[in-house]
Design a protein around this motif. Structure first.
Motif, mmCIF file in Angstrom:
data_model
loop_
_atom_site.group_PDB
_atom_site.id
_atom_site.type_symbol
_atom_site.label_atom_id
_atom_site.label_comp_id
_atom_site.label_asym_id
_atom_site.label_seq_id
_atom_site.Cartn_x
_atom_site.Cartn_y
_atom_site.Cartn_z
ATOM 1 N N CYS A 57 2.858 -4.880 0.325
ATOM 2 C CA CYS A 57 1.656 -5.661 0.011
ATOM 3 C C CYS A 57 0.852 -4.924 -1.052
ATOM 4 O O CYS A 57 0.903 -3.693 -1.139
ATOM 5 C CB CYS A 57 0.756 -5.800 1.239
ATOM 6 N N THR A 59 -0.795 -3.057 -4.030
ATOM 7 C CA THR A 59 -0.297 -2.105 -5.016
ATOM 8 C C THR A 59 1.144 -1.687 -4.740
ATOM 9 O O THR A 59 1.951 -1.549 -5.667
ATOM 10 C CB THR A 59 -1.239 -0.877 -5.019
ATOM 11 N N ALA A 60 1.471 -1.495 -3.476
ATOM 12 C CA ALA A 60 2.831 -1.076 -3.118
ATOM 13 C C ALA A 60 3.856 -2.117 -3.570
ATOM 14 O O ALA A 60 4.967 -1.775 -3.981
ATOM 15 C CB ALA A 60 2.916 -0.848 -1.609
ATOM 16 N N SER A 104 4.888 1.474 1.591
ATOM 17 C CA SER A 104 3.525 1.460 2.120
ATOM 18 C C SER A 104 2.899 2.841 2.027
ATOM 19 O O SER A 104 3.502 3.826 2.457
ATOM 20 C CB SER A 104 3.549 1.002 3.585
ATOM 21 N N GLN A 105 1.736 2.919 1.468
ATOM 22 C CA GLN A 105 1.018 4.195 1.408
ATOM 23 C C GLN A 105 0.667 4.651 2.819
ATOM 24 O O GLN A 105 0.997 5.746 3.225
ATOM 25 C CB GLN A 105 -0.256 4.024 0.559
ATOM 26 N N SER A 106 -0.013 3.776 3.564
ATOM 27 C CA SER A 106 -0.531 4.156 4.877
ATOM 28 C C SER A 106 0.547 4.173 5.949
ATOM 29 O O SER A 106 0.438 4.874 6.941
ATOM 30 C CB SER A 106 -1.616 3.175 5.298
ATOM 31 N N THR A 109 0.356 -0.841 7.502
ATOM 32 C CA THR A 109 0.056 -2.223 7.137
ATOM 33 C C THR A 109 0.832 -3.185 8.046
ATOM 34 O O THR A 109 2.064 -3.171 8.057
ATOM 35 C CB THR A 109 0.411 -2.456 5.655
ATOM 36 N N VAL A 155 -10.123 3.578 -1.329
ATOM 37 C CA VAL A 155 -9.439 2.355 -0.878
ATOM 38 C C VAL A 155 -8.451 1.855 -1.938
ATOM 39 O O VAL A 155 -7.325 1.479 -1.631
ATOM 40 C CB VAL A 155 -10.479 1.270 -0.494
ATOM 41 N N SER A 157 -5.670 2.093 -4.353
ATOM 42 C CA SER A 157 -4.560 3.048 -4.438
ATOM 43 C C SER A 157 -4.304 3.466 -5.886
ATOM 44 O O SER A 157 -4.259 2.633 -6.787
ATOM 45 C CB SER A 157 -3.328 2.376 -3.849
ATOM 46 N N GLU A 246 -10.519 -5.269 -7.593
ATOM 47 C CA GLU A 246 -10.812 -4.607 -6.319
ATOM 48 C C GLU A 246 -12.106 -3.815 -6.355
ATOM 49 O O GLU A 246 -12.879 -3.850 -5.406
ATOM 50 C CB GLU A 246 -9.699 -3.594 -5.980
ATOM 51 N N ALA A 364 -10.321 -2.787 3.156
ATOM 52 C CA ALA A 364 -10.048 -1.630 4.007
ATOM 53 C C ALA A 364 -8.855 -0.886 3.438
ATOM 54 O O ALA A 364 -8.007 -1.470 2.776
ATOM 55 C CB ALA A 364 -9.747 -2.092 5.422
ATOM 56 N N LYS A 365 -8.794 0.396 3.705
ATOM 57 C CA LYS A 365 -7.701 1.210 3.175
ATOM 58 C C LYS A 365 -6.368 0.768 3.764
ATOM 59 O O LYS A 365 -5.364 0.711 3.088
ATOM 60 C CB LYS A 365 -7.967 2.695 3.485
ATOM 61 N N VAL A 367 -4.719 -2.264 6.353
ATOM 62 C CA VAL A 367 -5.039 -3.489 7.077
ATOM 63 C C VAL A 367 -4.063 -3.625 8.236
ATOM 64 O O VAL A 367 -2.880 -3.929 8.055
ATOM 65 C CB VAL A 367 -4.979 -4.713 6.140
HETATM 66 C C1 BG6 Z 1 -4.596 -3.100 0.966
HETATM 67 C C2 BG6 Z 1 -5.189 -1.890 0.296
HETATM 68 O O1 BG6 Z 1 -5.351 -3.568 1.995
HETATM 69 O O2 BG6 Z 1 -3.278 -2.747 1.375
HETATM 70 C C3 BG6 Z 1 -4.383 -1.687 -0.981
HETATM 71 O O3 BG6 Z 1 -6.563 -2.113 0.001
HETATM 72 C C4 BG6 Z 1 -2.936 -1.428 -0.631
HETATM 73 O O4 BG6 Z 1 -4.896 -0.592 -1.715
HETATM 74 C C5 BG6 Z 1 -2.365 -2.484 0.329
HETATM 75 O O5 BG6 Z 1 -2.171 -1.447 -1.797
HETATM 76 C C6 BG6 Z 1 -1.069 -2.020 0.956
HETATM 77 O O6 BG6 Z 1 -1.318 -0.863 1.748
HETATM 78 P P1 BG6 Z 1 -0.189 0.134 2.135
HETATM 79 O O7 BG6 Z 1 -0.851 1.210 2.950
HETATM 80 O O8 BG6 Z 1 0.827 -0.626 2.939
HETATM 81 O O9 BG6 Z 1 0.416 0.683 0.893
#
Ligand code: BG6
Length: 370
Positions: A57, A59-60, A104-106, A109, A155, A157, A246, A364-365, A367
């Motif tokens: 989702c 940026t990823a 995914s960064q986090s 998601t 937030v 990325s 954003e 949110a950073k 979701v």
């Molecule tokens: C959004 C973030 O909610 O989720 C974005 O605000 C991010 O910055 C996106 O790119 C995907 O998040 P993630 O953690 O799965 O890379």
């Protein structure tokens, strides 16, 4: 914690070079083979893969779209990139020979997690490209390729994006090695070119910051900004547009430059800011000429043009009102540098408008709801 920077976003953009560098570290073993040490999918399973689907989702997902150009070129298998929430609910075609790559960064998601669960239920292998160690997405995947961007707090990325592209490229080179679609020396040359990217990103940070700042100052009141790119520049344009909407709440759209004449050009009016990602001139000449003709089209309608272009690009110099220069690099690797001035641009615009660049409204950073 901000290490002297005004914001986390500032700090994290300046960590772009290190994020790429650390993500590349230790990927080569003593025999000169690419070695995905955190990956537990058997080599023969990798060999059998006939399709890749990237799910992600925001940026990823744009990192996935960039990687698609490189992986298809290197590995000669189709790569689809789909927003995880769309993928999950459309009965996608998955087989044991499909490799699903969840970016995914986090790693938390929910949309991406639900999509990966669905893919595994259908018998596909899932490889996660993730920044947060031990998060849900890597835990539930068959294999993990960690990006080593370090914790990302802002937030929006930034450094995670360049690290995700880097990791996906390492995966592509690994697959090319396993499937024998590239010669060893080609893989080596590409890897060396990747290793040269952190210094090129640093060059952008060292030399282009002032130009970017001046551009932002000139455009802080813009009601909308369009971003156009072609080939790997297309997802970069969309990422540039996303960053700006954003955090600076400017209305933006990213388009494929080739689509211009099929619709978006109707939006171009006197003074409309348009950002073009201009491909390098050598090698893919055709693309360069086509993007330049797009620039001429919007210029003729009075647009205010910002170009991201390679040092020495005379067309960019001639037509653009402002140029963000990129050092010479292979086309497929150019997104790693091209996105950097766009990250800075979004941050400067948001600051000039007085917004908190680290904590944009409504976002949110990670979701964790679907
Ligand atoms: C959004 C973030 O909610 O989720 C974005 O605000 C991010 O910055 C996106 O790119 C995907 O998040 P993630 O953690 O799965 O890379």
């Amino acid at each position: 914690e901000k290490g002297g920077w005004e914001s986390f976003m500032d700090k994290e953009i300046h960590e772009d070079p290190a994020a790429v560098q650390r993500t590349l570290l230790g990927r080569l073993d003593a025999h000169g083979d690419i070695n995905l040490d955190e990956v537990r999918i058997e080599e023969h399973d990798f060999k059998a893969i006939d399709k890749i689907i990237v799910i992600a989702c925001g940026t990823a997902a744009y990192a996935g779209q960039v990687a698609r150009y490189a992986i298809e070129h290197w590995v000669r298998i189709p790569v689809e990139v789909e927003l995880a929430h769309e993928f999950r609910y459309r009965d996608p075609i998955l087989t044991p020979r499909t490799l699903v790559v969840a970016i995914s960064q986090s790693g938390e998601t929910m949309d991406t997690l639900m999509a990966l669960r669905h893919a595994r239920e259908q018998g596909s292998k899932v490889l996660a490209i993730c920044n947060a160690q031990g998060a849900s997405i890597p835990r539930e995947s068959d294999a993990v390729l960690y990006t080593h961007a370090g914790p990302e707090v802002a937030v929006a990325s930034t450094k995670a994006f360049v690290a995700q592209i880097t990791a996906a490229y390492v995966l592509g080179l690994y697959l090319a090695q396993v499937k024998g679609t590239m010669y060893r020396d080609e893989i080596q040359t590409t890897l060396d070119a990747l290793k040269a990217m952190p210094a090129k990103i640093q060059w952008i940070l060292d030399t282009q910051t002032k130009t970017v700042h001046a551009a932002a100052a000139q455009m802080a009141d813009a009601r909308s900004v369009l971003f156009l790119g072609r080939h790997v520049g297309y997802p970069v344009a969309m990422e540039g547009a996303l960053k700006l909407k954003e955090i600076a709440y400017t209305f933006t759209e990213g388009f494929a430059a080739g689509e211009l004449k099929h619709g978006p050009i109707a939006l171009v009016d006197e003074g409309e800011p348009v950002v073009f990602i201009v491909p390098p001139e050598r090698g893919r000449d055709v693309l360069h000429a086509k993007v330049v003709s797009g620039i001429e089209e919007v210029k003729a309608r009075g647009a205010f043009i910002i170009a991201v272009a390679e040092e020495g690009d005379r067309d960019a110099q001639r037509y653009a009102d402002i140029v963000f220069w990129r050092p010479k690099c292979p086309t497929l690797l150019s997104p790693l540098v091209d996105v950097v001035p766009l990250q800075l641009f979004a941050m400067d615009m948001a600051k000039l408008k007085g917004y908190d660049v680290d904590k944009p409204r409504n976002l949110a950073k990670s979701v964790t709801v679907e």
